[in-house]
Design a protein around this motif. Structure first.
Motif, PDB file in Angstrom:
ATOM      1  N   THR A  59       0.849  -1.187   0.000  1.00  0.00           N
ATOM      2  CA  THR A  59       0.000   0.000   0.000  1.00  0.00           C
ATOM      3  C   THR A  59       0.887   1.241   0.000  1.00  0.00           C
ATOM      4  O   THR A  59       2.089   1.171   0.233  1.00  0.00           O
ATOM      5  CB  THR A  59      -0.903   0.015   1.237  1.00  0.00           C
ATOM      6  OG1 THR A  59      -0.082   0.161   2.401  1.00  0.00           O
ATOM      7  CG2 THR A  59      -1.715  -1.260   1.338  1.00  0.00           C
ATOM      8  N   GLU A  60       0.266   2.397  -0.237  1.00  0.00           N
ATOM      9  CA  GLU A  60       1.041   3.635  -0.292  1.00  0.00           C
ATOM     10  C   GLU A  60       1.756   3.906   1.031  1.00  0.00           C
ATOM     11  O   GLU A  60       2.880   4.380   1.056  1.00  0.00           O
ATOM     12  CB  GLU A  60       0.120   4.817  -0.636  1.00  0.00           C
ATOM     13  CG  GLU A  60      -0.176   4.957  -2.113  1.00  0.00           C
ATOM     14  CD  GLU A  60       1.071   5.176  -2.954  1.00  0.00           C
ATOM     15  OE1 GLU A  60       1.946   5.960  -2.532  1.00  0.00           O
ATOM     16  OE2 GLU A  60       1.184   4.556  -4.007  1.00  0.00           O
ATOM     17  N   THR A  61       1.085   3.580   2.131  1.00  0.00           N
ATOM     18  CA  THR A  61       1.721   3.845   3.424  1.00  0.00           C
ATOM     19  C   THR A  61       2.856   2.868   3.708  1.00  0.00           C
ATOM     20  O   THR A  61       3.763   3.173   4.466  1.00  0.00           O
ATOM     21  CB  THR A  61       0.686   3.757   4.559  1.00  0.00           C
ATOM     22  OG1 THR A  61       0.045   2.477   4.510  1.00  0.00           O
ATOM     23  CG2 THR A  61      -0.357   4.856   4.415  1.00  0.00           C
ATOM     24  N   GLU A  62       2.788   1.671   3.102  1.00  0.00           N
ATOM     25  CA  GLU A  62       3.841   0.673   3.318  1.00  0.00           C
ATOM     26  C   GLU A  62       4.970   0.798   2.305  1.00  0.00           C
ATOM     27  O   GLU A  62       6.043   0.254   2.501  1.00  0.00           O
ATOM     28  CB  GLU A  62       3.258  -0.739   3.201  1.00  0.00           C
ATOM     29  CG  GLU A  62       2.245  -1.083   4.271  1.00  0.00           C
ATOM     30  CD  GLU A  62       1.595  -2.419   4.002  1.00  0.00           C
ATOM     31  OE1 GLU A  62       1.307  -3.124   4.959  1.00  0.00           O
ATOM     32  OE2 GLU A  62       1.382  -2.744   2.810  1.00  0.00           O
ATOM     33  N   LEU A  63       4.716   1.512   1.227  1.00  0.00           N
ATOM     34  CA  LEU A  63       5.651   1.546   0.115  1.00  0.00           C
ATOM     35  C   LEU A  63       6.981   2.156   0.550  1.00  0.00           C
ATOM     36  O   LEU A  63       7.027   3.227   1.145  1.00  0.00           O
ATOM     37  CB  LEU A  63       5.064   2.358  -1.036  1.00  0.00           C
ATOM     38  CG  LEU A  63       5.830   2.281  -2.362  1.00  0.00           C
ATOM     39  CD1 LEU A  63       5.860   0.860  -2.874  1.00  0.00           C
ATOM     40  CD2 LEU A  63       5.168   3.185  -3.384  1.00  0.00           C
ATOM     41  N   ARG A  64       8.064   1.431   0.246  1.00  0.00           N
ATOM     42  CA  ARG A  64       9.388   1.924   0.598  1.00  0.00           C
ATOM     43  C   ARG A  64      10.306   1.722  -0.601  1.00  0.00           C
ATOM     44  O   ARG A  64      10.521   0.604  -1.063  1.00  0.00           O
ATOM     45  CB  ARG A  64       9.943   1.165   1.808  1.00  0.00           C
ATOM     46  CG  ARG A  64      11.310   1.665   2.267  1.00  0.00           C
ATOM     47  CD  ARG A  64      11.595   1.170   3.672  1.00  0.00           C
ATOM     48  NE  ARG A  64      11.637  -0.279   3.744  1.00  0.00           N
ATOM     49  CZ  ARG A  64      12.765  -1.009   3.683  1.00  0.00           C
ATOM     50  NH1 ARG A  64      13.918  -0.407   3.530  1.00  0.00           N
ATOM     51  NH2 ARG A  64      12.720  -2.315   3.783  1.00  0.00           N
ATOM     52  N   ILE A  65      10.829   2.797  -1.103  1.00  0.00           N
ATOM     53  CA  ILE A  65      11.750   2.721  -2.232  1.00  0.00           C
ATOM     54  C   ILE A  65      13.168   2.621  -1.693  1.00  0.00           C
ATOM     55  O   ILE A  65      13.594   3.438  -0.878  1.00  0.00           O
ATOM     56  CB  ILE A  65      11.606   3.949  -3.154  1.00  0.00           C
ATOM     57  CG1 ILE A  65      10.197   3.991  -3.758  1.00  0.00           C
ATOM     58  CG2 ILE A  65      12.647   3.922  -4.245  1.00  0.00           C
ATOM     59  CD1 ILE A  65       9.936   5.184  -4.627  1.00  0.00           C
ATOM     60  N   GLN A  66      13.879   1.600  -2.134  1.00  0.00           N
ATOM     61  CA  GLN A  66      15.269   1.422  -1.746  1.00  0.00           C
ATOM     62  C   GLN A  66      16.154   1.755  -2.945  1.00  0.00           C
ATOM     63  O   GLN A  66      15.718   1.699  -4.099  1.00  0.00           O
ATOM     64  CB  GLN A  66      15.500  -0.022  -1.292  1.00  0.00           C
ATOM     65  CG  GLN A  66      14.656  -0.397  -0.077  1.00  0.00           C
ATOM     66  CD  GLN A  66      14.673  -1.887   0.192  1.00  0.00           C
ATOM     67  OE1 GLN A  66      14.054  -2.667  -0.519  1.00  0.00           O
ATOM     68  NE2 GLN A  66      15.391  -2.274   1.227  1.00  0.00           N
ATOM     69  N   SER A  67      17.386   2.069  -2.670  1.00  0.00           N
ATOM     70  CA  SER A  67      18.274   2.444  -3.768  1.00  0.00           C
ATOM     71  C   SER A  67      19.682   1.963  -3.501  1.00  0.00           C
ATOM     72  O   SER A  67      20.066   1.676  -2.362  1.00  0.00           O
ATOM     73  CB  SER A  67      18.274   3.963  -3.970  1.00  0.00           C
ATOM     74  OG  SER A  67      18.794   4.605  -2.819  1.00  0.00           O
ATOM     75  N   ALA A  68      20.448   1.869  -4.559  1.00  0.00           N
ATOM     76  CA  ALA A  68      21.863   1.510  -4.484  1.00  0.00           C
ATOM     77  C   ALA A  68      22.598   2.323  -5.528  1.00  0.00           C
ATOM     78  O   ALA A  68      22.107   2.514  -6.644  1.00  0.00           O
ATOM     79  CB  ALA A  68      22.056   0.022  -4.731  1.00  0.00           C
ATOM     80  N   ASP A  69      23.767   2.817  -5.165  1.00  0.00           N
ATOM     81  CA  ASP A  69      24.564   3.654  -6.054  1.00  0.00           C
ATOM     82  C   ASP A  69      25.910   3.007  -6.329  1.00  0.00           C
ATOM     83  O   ASP A  69      26.476   2.313  -5.480  1.00  0.00           O
ATOM     84  CB  ASP A  69      24.781   5.042  -5.434  1.00  0.00           C
ATOM     85  CG  ASP A  69      23.494   5.825  -5.340  1.00  0.00           C
ATOM     86  OD1 ASP A  69      23.018   6.293  -6.382  1.00  0.00           O
ATOM     87  OD2 ASP A  69      22.961   5.943  -4.223  1.00  0.00           O
ATOM     88  N   GLN A  70      26.396   3.258  -7.536  1.00  0.00           N
ATOM     89  CA  GLN A  70      27.726   2.795  -7.926  1.00  0.00           C
ATOM     90  C   GLN A  70      28.585   4.050  -8.150  1.00  0.00           C
ATOM     91  O   GLN A  70      28.539   4.660  -9.214  1.00  0.00           O
ATOM     92  CB  GLN A  70      27.643   1.955  -9.201  1.00  0.00           C
ATOM     93  CG  GLN A  70      28.985   1.446  -9.695  1.00  0.00           C
ATOM     94  CD  GLN A  70      28.862   0.771 -11.048  1.00  0.00           C
ATOM     95  OE1 GLN A  70      27.825   0.867 -11.693  1.00  0.00           O
ATOM     96  NE2 GLN A  70      29.912   0.107 -11.476  1.00  0.00           N
ATOM     97  N   PRO A  71      29.355   4.444  -7.154  1.00  0.00           N
ATOM     98  CA  PRO A  71      30.076   5.714  -7.272  1.00  0.00           C
ATOM     99  C   PRO A  71      31.264   5.666  -8.226  1.00  0.00           C
ATOM    100  O   PRO A  71      31.621   6.686  -8.813  1.00  0.00           O
ATOM    101  CB  PRO A  71      30.541   5.981  -5.832  1.00  0.00           C
ATOM    102  CG  PRO A  71      30.611   4.617  -5.204  1.00  0.00           C
ATOM    103  CD  PRO A  71      29.512   3.826  -5.834  1.00  0.00           C
TER     104      PRO A  71
END
Length: 474
Positions: A59-71
């Motif tokens: 749901t929108e309240t549960e939605l969590r966007i994760q990210s990873a970067d390659q510097p």
């Protein structure tokens, strides 16, 4: 019902003279399929990369966007995403500093081995020799929407390309044919002979992020897949590794299904025959260790074999290479046809149902397999001079009605009879058990079978017996 999202991948087919190329995002498993996934792609220009991802169905309240970067700037971008939720579909956006962006999905394997899932077997595109057929099969895979895709190779055709530009063109044809499929699923391959895996400079070794470039294992739900290189003369060199992996799987109580998957089939009836060296080297091992199903390609058609020495074999090579004639009336064959296709597998614990599907989605063959294993050994690799327990489930075998069962134990290939050990039946499970000390004289492995001394009936596993390699001392 699974949720689908619209996906698009940027794809550039390079001029023949180009010195670099672009590889679309491909999702594979390189570590634990339950909690990780690896995304990799390649660009013309050196730059940094980024991946954003989230679980579907929140749901929108549960939605969590994760990210990873390659510097660190690079042309090839590789992200292994960890600490994921098992049995979950994710969506991602992959981007790099040159403005490239691609969206896609992947799935993580379930932690509960009873959780149902599906996968597709999609083999032998040969770089899209028949481009329209290859695209049609791939579109049908996308429409079926499995949880992941398995392939036993011959994805492109670098081996027979005339020059460097032909090699690049062959792989680019593959990317064009599989554009939507690669964006939608984990695509887990093992190499075929046209992929030229024995060449250390083959593009195979850079295109796919895998646990190992040739041979590896994956645990997905109740299945342990054993994926290995069977190309030309490579097969016999894999036999020792294969035997140990089969034994690990066969005697692991957490593994319900052992499924070896490789390119060249040991059994194939028709225009392209089975591989004799694999019949000699590998087939006896599949029987000794009670493989649940063996998957191959290479012969461009569909052949579902009757169980051979207790093991069912499936040959599926209809992904886009030119079709070969098959022999549907051969005594080994349960069903065979020469057609473009893929195979969908529905896995639910101890049951696997398969559907062979044409490019229009029509099912032209169905079958169901039930897992059953007669033997478990503890420890998985017995040690000389130490205690070992062999458990025997007589259900479905010739000793099912026996009131007494004896373990008949030999050294290596029954070069010497070591002992006959009376077995005890467990009142609750109905399984037989015998515990003994492994003799120091055992050179390589224990060989064993079972008999009923009162009725004179034997269970010797299709005359192959069973075996247990002893533990290494290094």
């Amino acid at each position: 019902m699974k949720r689908g999202i619209g996906m698009a991948l940027a794809l550039l087919v390079l001029p023949c003279a180009a010195r670099t190329w672009e590889i679309p995002v491909m999702a594979t498993w390189t570590e634990d399929p339950r909690t990780t996934a690896t995304l990799a792609w390649e660009r013309h220009e050196t730059g940094t990369g980024r991946v954003e991802y989230r679980a579907l169905g929140q749901t929108e309240t549960e939605l969590r966007i994760q990210s990873a970067d390659q510097p660190a700037p690079a042309r090839r971008h590789v992200f292994t995403l960890r600490n994921l939720q098992p049995g979950t579909h994710y969506e991602y956006v992959a981007s790099s500093a040159d403005g490239y962006e691609a969206r896609g999905r992947f799935w993580t394997a379930p932690a509960n081995p009873e959780q149902p899932f599906t996968f597709a077997l999609h083999n032998d595109l040969q770089g899209g020799v028949n481009v329209e057929a290859a695209k049609a099969v791939s579109a049908a895979v996308v429409q079926a929407n499995p949880d992941f895709v398995l392939s036993t190779g011959d994805l492109a055709d670098p081996r027979y390309a005339m020059d460097y530009s032909g090699v690049i063109g062959s792989w680019n044809l593959l990317f064009g044919c599989l554009r939507d499929e690669l964006a939608a699923f984990v695509f887990q391959p093992v190499s075929g002979n046209h992929d030229e895996p024995e060449n250390p400079d083959s593009f195979w070794h850079r295109l796919f992020e895998l646990p190992n470039t040739h041979d590896y294992v994956l645990d997905v739900g109740p299945i342990r897949f054993i994926l290995l290189d069977s190309t030309e003369n490579e097969g016999p060199s894999r036999t020792a590794w294969l035997a140990r992996e089969l034994q690990k799987a066969a005697f692991d109580p957490a593994v319900t299904w052992t499924i070896p998957a490789f390119h060249r089939p040991p059994f194939s009836e028709g225009e392209r025959a089975g591989d004799e060296s694999l019949r000699e080297e590998w087939v006896p091992l599949f029987t000794k260790y009670e493989a649940g199903l063996v998957l191959s390609g290479h012969a461009h058609g569909y052949q579902r074999m009757k169980p051979i020495d207790g093991v069912p074999y499936l040959v599926s090579g209809g992904g886009g290479g030119w079709l070969y004639q098959v022999d549907p009336y051969h005594p080994n064959v349960a069903f065979a046809t020469s057609a473009y296709h893929f195979v969908e597998f529905h896995v639910a614990g101890k049951t696997i149902q398969i559907e062979a599907k044409a490019p229009d989605g029509a099912v032209f063959d169905r079958a169901e397999y039930a897992a059953h294993r007669f033997v478990r050994v503890e420890p998985a690799f017995p040690a000389r001079g130490e205690s070992c327990t062999i458990r025997y489930d007589a259900q479905g075998g010739p000793l099912e009605a026996s009131g007494r069962v004896v373990l008949h134990l030999g050294r290596d290939e029954f070069n010497d009879l070591l002992m006959d050990v009376p077995m005890e039946r467990d009142a609750e499970s109905g399984r037989w058990r015998a515990t003994f000390v492994v003799p120091d004289s055992t050179k390589w492995h224990l060989a064993f079978c079972f008999f009923d001394p009162e009725r004179g009936i034997w269970h010797n596993n299709h005359a192959q017996n069973w075996q247990a390699l002893v533990a290494r001392e290094w």
